[in-house]
Design an enzyme around this catalytic site. Structure first.
Site, short mmCIF file in Angstrom:
data_model
loop_
_atom_site.label_atom_id
_atom_site.label_comp_id
_atom_site.label_asym_id
_atom_site.label_seq_id
_atom_site.Cartn_x
_atom_site.Cartn_y
_atom_site.Cartn_z
N GLY A 136 -92.96 -12.67 -12.85
CA GLY A 136 -92.84 -14.07 -13.26
C GLY A 136 -91.98 -14.04 -14.48
O GLY A 136 -90.84 -13.67 -14.56
N ARG B 146 -84.55 -10.24 -5.43
CA ARG B 146 -85.45 -10.33 -4.34
C ARG B 146 -84.66 -10.08 -3.00
O ARG B 146 -85.09 -9.37 -2.08
CB ARG B 146 -86.18 -11.83 -4.09
CG ARG B 146 -87.29 -11.73 -5.01
CD ARG B 146 -87.98 -13.08 -4.77
NE ARG B 146 -89.32 -12.99 -5.55
CZ ARG B 146 -90.19 -14.00 -5.59
NH1 ARG B 146 -89.95 -15.07 -4.82
NH2 ARG B 146 -91.31 -13.86 -6.25
N LYS C 222 -101.62 -19.34 -20.30
CA LYS C 222 -102.84 -19.68 -20.37
C LYS C 222 -103.84 -18.55 -19.79
O LYS C 222 -103.54 -17.61 -19.23
CB LYS C 222 -103.26 -20.77 -19.21
CG LYS C 222 -102.46 -22.17 -19.19
CD LYS C 222 -103.23 -23.08 -18.28
CE LYS C 222 -102.15 -23.46 -17.07
NZ LYS C 222 -102.67 -23.98 -16.13
N GLY D 195 -97.59 -14.79 -8.67
CA GLY D 195 -98.83 -14.84 -8.10
C GLY D 195 -99.41 -13.65 -7.54
O GLY D 195 -100.60 -13.11 -7.91
P1 ADP Z 1 -95.68 -14.86 -16.45
O1 ADP Z 1 -95.01 -15.90 -15.51
O2 ADP Z 1 -94.93 -13.71 -17.06
O3 ADP Z 1 -97.05 -14.42 -15.81
P2 ADP Z 1 -96.86 -17.38 -17.80
O4 ADP Z 1 -96.28 -18.21 -16.67
O5 ADP Z 1 -98.43 -17.24 -17.87
O6 ADP Z 1 -96.19 -15.73 -17.66
O7 ADP Z 1 -96.45 -17.97 -19.13
C1 ADP Z 1 -95.00 -18.20 -19.49
C2 ADP Z 1 -94.90 -19.34 -20.09
O8 ADP Z 1 -95.96 -19.38 -21.54
C3 ADP Z 1 -93.54 -19.58 -20.81
O9 ADP Z 1 -92.78 -20.76 -19.97
C4 ADP Z 1 -93.63 -19.68 -22.38
O10 ADP Z 1 -92.64 -20.58 -23.08
C5 ADP Z 1 -95.11 -19.84 -22.56
N1 ADP Z 1 -95.67 -19.53 -23.71
C6 ADP Z 1 -95.65 -18.41 -24.20
N2 ADP Z 1 -96.11 -18.64 -25.61
C7 ADP Z 1 -96.22 -19.78 -25.89
C8 ADP Z 1 -96.88 -20.59 -26.88
N3 ADP Z 1 -97.20 -19.75 -28.13
N4 ADP Z 1 -97.12 -21.84 -26.87
C9 ADP Z 1 -96.53 -22.70 -25.73
N5 ADP Z 1 -96.03 -21.94 -24.60
C10 ADP Z 1 -95.95 -20.67 -24.61
MG MG Z 2 -95.04 -17.84 -15.06
#
Ligand code: ADP
Ligand code: MG
Length: 403
Positions: free
Chosen positions: A359, A40, A202, A382
């Site tokens: 992220g 950043r 999620k 976000g």
């Molecule tokens: P991003 O930051 O790229 O948007 P998220 O914050 O939504 O992604 O999700 C990332 C998290 O999801 C990671 O910490 C990862 O460990 C978790 N994750 C991915 N697959 C699984 C799974 N099958 N079970 C539990 N946690 C998971």
């Molecule tokens: Mg994340």
């Protein structure tokens, strides 16, 4: 409405207040704060260099951590200022107060091309409250305002939105422009097939993005924990996997919506299941998932499986534009990172326009050493998701319209 940009200003000799996002990951080593990922900060250099080359007096401001409205030593921006100094090879004058006499005196004595950095804006309760008095006090330090803090542009805070009411002109910085070009403008009419890979923790975090991209994508590939909710919606046993039970109906609706839209919507056909989410856990690739053959009782999905990787690789290879947000598994534990790395590699080899949407997915791509092989990597988390949802970002909306 298009917004003014840096190039629309005559900045020579002017005091330019620049909101950057220096909220970078750090660690304490040898009693000192060290920057562990300077992306950043580096991404803000084009704007800083532009202003310096055009003879502006540059007053930088940012938040750092969550100090909750009061000065907190560990969230001081001073070490970040020192780090910036090492990158731009010129002094960065640090103001240990964010507003008031201290920064006012500093700015009075600045010459053209000088760079100053204000202490953490979140040391003031007025920042997150978007208090007009605090915004006015910030605005007094500049003739013009530049917002280059894409990662914070989804927040209407004093330094990202409120301040614009009290300066003559507010414009986008070069990083802000670049993020909007890749994540908003160029995705209006992407080269097709447009393939979207969505994973992460999620479904509930990504509903807006899923719905918005359903209108645009040719194929959507689902992974990560959010895939479990879709598997459950298809009647597949998910064992002890992380599932959002209250989102199963919604997942079913989304599957239906994809059908209506003619969007290829893929969920894992197999997964890696483990008996614990810990390094060294027992793990194995499931057979083809079906309502009869699901994830075993007491086991949980931790990554997409080998057959799913192959299926997704095939879709990615067909893409002309590929957007990815959210890891395919618990990649923080190396044994559970194969699916995530395979996706990153497939993207890197695709020859398509590749966009990584912020992220944890960005962290995964960097860890895999593939960041240099992607077309664009967002600095937001976000903010990136909100932009992909089609929302207007308050930090952009507040800027001066182009006439
Ligand atoms: P991003 O930051 O790229 O948007 P998220 O914050 O939504 O992604 O999700 C990332 C998290 O999801 C990671 O910490 C990862 O460990 C978790 N994750 C991915 N697959 C699984 C799974 N099958 N079970 C539990 N946690 C998971
Ligand atoms: Mg994340």
């Amino acid at each position: 409405m298009p917004k003014l940009t840096l190039r629309d200003l005559d900045v020579r000799g002017k005091r330019v207040l620049v909101r950057v996002d220096f909220n970078v990951p750090t660690e304490i080593r040898g009693g000192k704060v060290r920057v562990t990922d300077d992306t950043r900060i580096r991404e803000s250099l084009p704007t800083i260099n532009y202003l310096r080359d055009h003879g502006a007096k540059i007053i930088l401001m940012s938040h750092f951590g969550r100090p909750k409205g009061k000065p907190t030593d560990k969230y001081s921006l001073r070490p970040i200022g020192e780090y910036l100094h090492s990158l731009i090879h010129q002094p960065v004058i640090f103001s240990h107060e964010t507003i008031g006499d201290v920064p006012r005196k500093i700015v009075e004595h600045m010459g053209n091309g000088d760079v100053a950095l204000l202490e953490n804006v979140r040391f003031q309760p007025g920042e997150e409250a978007n208090d007009p008095d605090f915004a006015t006090a910030l605005a007094e330090l500049g003739d013009f305002y530049v917002n280059d803090a894409f990662g914070t542009a989804h927040r209407a805070h004093a330094s990202t939105a409120g301040v614009t009411k009290f300066v003559s002109k507010s414009v986008m910085g070069l990083l802000m422009e670049k993020e909007l070009r890749h994540l908003r403008d160029e995705l209006q009419d992407p080269a097709r097939p447009f393939v979207v890979i969505l994973g992460g923790a999620k479904v509930s975090d990504k509903i807006g993005v899923l719905k918005a991209l359903m209108e645009k994508a040719n194929a959507i590939l689902i992974g990560g924990a959010m895939a479990n909710t879709f598997l459950k919606a298809e009647g597949i046993p998910v064992g002890a996997s992380r599932v959002e039970s209250d989102k199963v109906d919604l997942a079913r609706e989304l599957l239906e919506l994809a059908k209506q839209r003619g969007v290829t919507f893929l969920v894992p056909v197999d997964v890696v299941e483990a008996d614990e989410i810990l390094p060294g856990a027992n793990m194995r690739n499931t057979s083809r998932l079906s309502p009869q053959h699901g994830i075993a009782d007491g086991w949980q999905a931790v990554d997409i499986g080998a057959a799913t990787i192959a299926l997704y690789q095939e879709e990615i290879a067909k893409g002309e534009t590929i957007l990815w947000n959210g890891p395919m598994g618990v990649f923080e534990i190396p044994e559970f990172g194969d699916g995530t790395i395979a996706i990153a590699e497939a993207m890197a080899q695709s020859g398509a326009k590749t966009i990584i949407g912020g992220g944890d997915s960005v962290t995964a791509v960097k860890q895999a050493g593939l960041a240099g092989k992607m077309t664009f990597i967002s600095t937001g988390g976000g903010a990136t998701l909100e932009l992909l949802e089609g929302k207007e970002l308050p930090g952009v909306a507040a800027l001066t319209d182009k006439q």
